[in-house]
Design an enzyme around this catalytic site. Structure first.
Site, PDB file in Angstrom:
ATOM      1  N   HIS A  69       1.486   0.647 -13.148  1.00 21.95           N
ATOM      2  CA  HIS A  69       2.239  -0.532 -13.569  1.00 21.95           C
ATOM      3  C   HIS A  69       3.732  -0.201 -13.547  1.00 21.95           C
ATOM      4  O   HIS A  69       4.143   0.827 -14.095  1.00 21.95           O
ATOM      5  CB  HIS A  69       1.804  -0.965 -14.969  1.00 21.95           C
ATOM      6  CG  HIS A  69       2.483  -2.211 -15.408  1.00 21.95           C
ATOM      7  ND1 HIS A  69       2.149  -3.447 -14.895  1.00 21.95           N
ATOM      8  CD2 HIS A  69       3.531  -2.413 -16.241  1.00 21.95           C
ATOM      9  CE1 HIS A  69       2.957  -4.358 -15.418  1.00 21.95           C
ATOM     10  NE2 HIS A  69       3.791  -3.759 -16.232  1.00 21.95           N
ATOM     11  N   LYS A 116      -8.373 -13.037 -10.894  1.00 17.93           N
ATOM     12  CA  LYS A 116      -9.270 -12.044 -11.487  1.00 17.93           C
ATOM     13  C   LYS A 116     -10.364 -11.664 -10.499  1.00 17.93           C
ATOM     14  O   LYS A 116     -10.577 -12.340  -9.481  1.00 17.93           O
ATOM     15  CB  LYS A 116      -9.874 -12.571 -12.791  1.00 17.93           C
ATOM     16  CG  LYS A 116     -10.699 -13.826 -12.622  1.00 17.93           C
ATOM     17  CD  LYS A 116     -11.242 -14.316 -13.966  1.00 17.93           C
ATOM     18  CE  LYS A 116     -12.040 -15.597 -13.798  1.00 17.93           C
ATOM     19  NZ  LYS A 116     -12.640 -16.077 -15.035  1.00 17.93           N
ATOM     20  N   ASN A 154      -4.813   2.370 -13.136  1.00 18.63           N
ATOM     21  CA  ASN A 154      -3.864   1.377 -12.630  1.00 18.63           C
ATOM     22  C   ASN A 154      -2.455   1.951 -12.682  1.00 18.63           C
ATOM     23  O   ASN A 154      -2.162   2.799 -13.516  1.00 18.63           O
ATOM     24  CB  ASN A 154      -3.926   0.112 -13.492  1.00 18.63           C
ATOM     25  CG  ASN A 154      -2.985  -0.978 -12.994  1.00 18.63           C
ATOM     26  OD1 ASN A 154      -2.913  -1.239 -11.791  1.00 18.63           O
ATOM     27  ND2 ASN A 154      -2.267  -1.609 -13.899  1.00 18.63           N
ATOM     28  N   MET A 205      -3.389  -7.117  -7.536  1.00 18.95           N
ATOM     29  CA  MET A 205      -2.809  -8.113  -8.429  1.00 18.95           C
ATOM     30  C   MET A 205      -3.869  -9.032  -9.055  1.00 18.95           C
ATOM     31  O   MET A 205      -3.667 -10.234  -9.189  1.00 18.95           O
ATOM     32  CB  MET A 205      -1.751  -8.929  -7.679  1.00 18.95           C
ATOM     33  CG  MET A 205      -0.643  -8.065  -7.088  1.00 18.95           C
ATOM     34  SD  MET A 205       0.124  -6.907  -8.261  1.00 18.95           S
ATOM     35  CE  MET A 205       1.188  -8.038  -9.138  1.00 18.95           C
ATOM     36  N   ARG A 206      -4.982  -8.454  -9.448  1.00 22.37           N
ATOM     37  CA  ARG A 206      -6.030  -9.206 -10.140  1.00 22.37           C
ATOM     38  C   ARG A 206      -6.435  -8.450 -11.395  1.00 22.37           C
ATOM     39  O   ARG A 206      -6.396  -7.223 -11.413  1.00 22.37           O
ATOM     40  CB  ARG A 206      -7.285  -9.334  -9.267  1.00 22.37           C
ATOM     41  CG  ARG A 206      -7.141 -10.345  -8.192  1.00 22.37           C
ATOM     42  CD  ARG A 206      -8.335 -10.355  -7.277  1.00 22.37           C
ATOM     43  NE  ARG A 206      -8.034 -11.240  -6.172  1.00 22.37           N
ATOM     44  CZ  ARG A 206      -8.331 -12.544  -6.167  1.00 22.37           C
ATOM     45  NH1 ARG A 206      -9.010 -13.083  -7.144  1.00 22.37           N
ATOM     46  NH2 ARG A 206      -7.979 -13.299  -5.146  1.00 22.37           N
ATOM     47  N   GLY A 215       0.798  -1.231   0.000  1.00 23.49           N
ATOM     48  CA  GLY A 215       0.000   0.000   0.000  1.00 23.49           C
ATOM     49  C   GLY A 215       0.827   1.275   0.000  1.00 23.49           C
ATOM     50  O   GLY A 215       0.328   2.339   0.361  1.00 23.49           O
ATOM     51  N   SER A 216       2.096   1.189  -0.450  1.00 19.96           N
ATOM     52  CA  SER A 216       2.907   2.418  -0.463  1.00 19.96           C
ATOM     53  C   SER A 216       2.354   3.422  -1.472  1.00 19.96           C
ATOM     54  O   SER A 216       2.474   4.630  -1.263  1.00 19.96           O
ATOM     55  CB  SER A 216       4.376   2.100  -0.742  1.00 19.96           C
ATOM     56  OG  SER A 216       4.562   1.701  -2.074  1.00 19.96           O
TER      57      SER A 216
HETATM   58  C1  GAR Z   1       3.904  -1.458  -7.209  1.00 18.41           C
HETATM   59  O1  GAR Z   1       5.236  -1.506  -7.620  1.00 18.41           O
HETATM   60  C2  GAR Z   1       2.973  -1.483  -8.395  1.00 18.41           C
HETATM   61  O2  GAR Z   1       3.477  -0.784  -9.494  1.00 18.41           O
HETATM   62  C3  GAR Z   1       2.901  -2.959  -8.651  1.00 18.41           C
HETATM   63  O3  GAR Z   1       2.801  -3.541  -7.372  1.00 18.41           O
HETATM   64  C4  GAR Z   1       3.505  -2.711  -6.448  1.00 18.41           C
HETATM   65  C5  GAR Z   1       2.578  -2.403  -5.275  1.00 18.41           C
HETATM   66  O4  GAR Z   1       3.234  -1.670  -4.309  1.00 18.41           O
HETATM   67  N1  GAR Z   1       1.759  -3.293  -9.472  1.00 18.41           N
HETATM   68  C6  GAR Z   1       1.765  -4.256 -10.380  1.00 18.41           C
HETATM   69  O5  GAR Z   1       2.728  -4.972 -10.584  1.00 18.41           O
HETATM   70  C7  GAR Z   1       0.467  -4.407 -11.141  1.00 18.41           C
HETATM   71  N2  GAR Z   1       0.632  -5.304 -12.249  1.00 18.41           N
HETATM   72  P1  GAR Z   1       2.423  -0.988  -3.108  1.00 18.41           P
HETATM   73  O6  GAR Z   1       1.482  -2.042  -2.532  1.00 18.41           O
HETATM   74  O7  GAR Z   1       3.498  -0.600  -2.142  1.00 18.41           O
HETATM   75  O8  GAR Z   1       1.684   0.206  -3.657  1.00 18.41           O
END
Ligand code: GAR
Length: 203
Positions: free
Chosen positions: A111, A65, A109, A92-93, A12-13
């Site tokens: 990425h 999903k 989103n 991640m869905r 959740g950063s």
């Molecule tokens: C982040 O790096 C985000 O870009 C990635 O998951 C991490 C979540 O970090 N998302 C994906 O890979 C989506 N396909 P967070 O929980 O600290 O925000």
């Protein structure tokens, strides 16, 4: 003012960077609800710390999903909370057309790659293994594909000679935390149009 729902699966950063921007007065938004597909996701702890409503969304029987009963339940929750923008922050869905139809052009989103390169998972490792000299982050509208919707903001970072997947991801995350608030400021101002794949921003 944007009325946000934040969906996450992990730390959740990115949600934290949005909370920080709101609290600093640099983003005209409020977070109505935070949802996670794991009951013990750290993103829910962060929500609690900031007195935000947090909720675990059980997405069974699906593993990758968001569809069926969970999707219906989510749409109902989002509507009843008065949400107008859905922020996927490390969720991640794959989200499906029903949710997208309920919030047309209002699902975003983040990425960890310069799309269209390296969609999917562990994009920073993919970039490293490919031998890229530049990596980065993309914030985009979500469409029916995977990591394929119109791009709102991108930021690049260098790949350094001694990078590991962890050090590269950490450098990308610094830019993520700038990019998501920046993209949401564009939505809050409403000074953009979507023309085909292009998001045109009027300064
Ligand atoms: C982040 O790096 C985000 O870009 C990635 O998951 C991490 C979540 O970090 N998302 C994906 O890979 C989506 N396909 P967070 O929980 O600290 O925000």
């Amino acid at each position: 003012m944007l009325k946000l729902a934040v969906l996450g699966s992990g730390s959740g950063s990115n949600m934290q960077s949005i909370v920080d921007a709101i609290e600093a007065g640099t983003l005209d938004a409020e977070i109505k609800i935070v949802l996670a597909d794991f009951p013990d996701a750290k993103i829910l702890e962060r929500a609690k710390k900031h007195n935000l409503k947090g909720m675990y969304l059980d997405c069974a029987p699906f593993k990758t999903k968001l569809e069926g009963a969970a999707e219906d339940r989510l749409i109902e929750i989002l509507k009843s909370e008065g949400v107008d923008t859905v922020v996927l922050a490390g969720f991640m869905r794959i989200v499906k057309p029903k949710l997208l139809a309920a919030f047309p052009n209002r699902v975003l989103n983040i990425h960890p790659a310069l799309l269209p390169a390296f969609p999917g998972v562990h994009s920073w490792t993919q970039a490293l293994d490919y031998g890229c000299k530049v990596a980065g982050v993309t914030v985009h509208f979500v469409d029916a594909g995977t990591d394929s919707g119109p791009i709102i903001v991108q930021k690049a970072v260098p790949v350094l000679e001694d990078d590991t997947p962890e050090t590269l991801h950490a450098r990308i995350q610094v830019q993520e935390h700038i990019a998501y608030p920046e993209a949401l400021r564009i939505l809050a101002k409403g000074n953009y149009t979507i023309e085909g794949r292009r998001v045109r921003i009027q300064e």
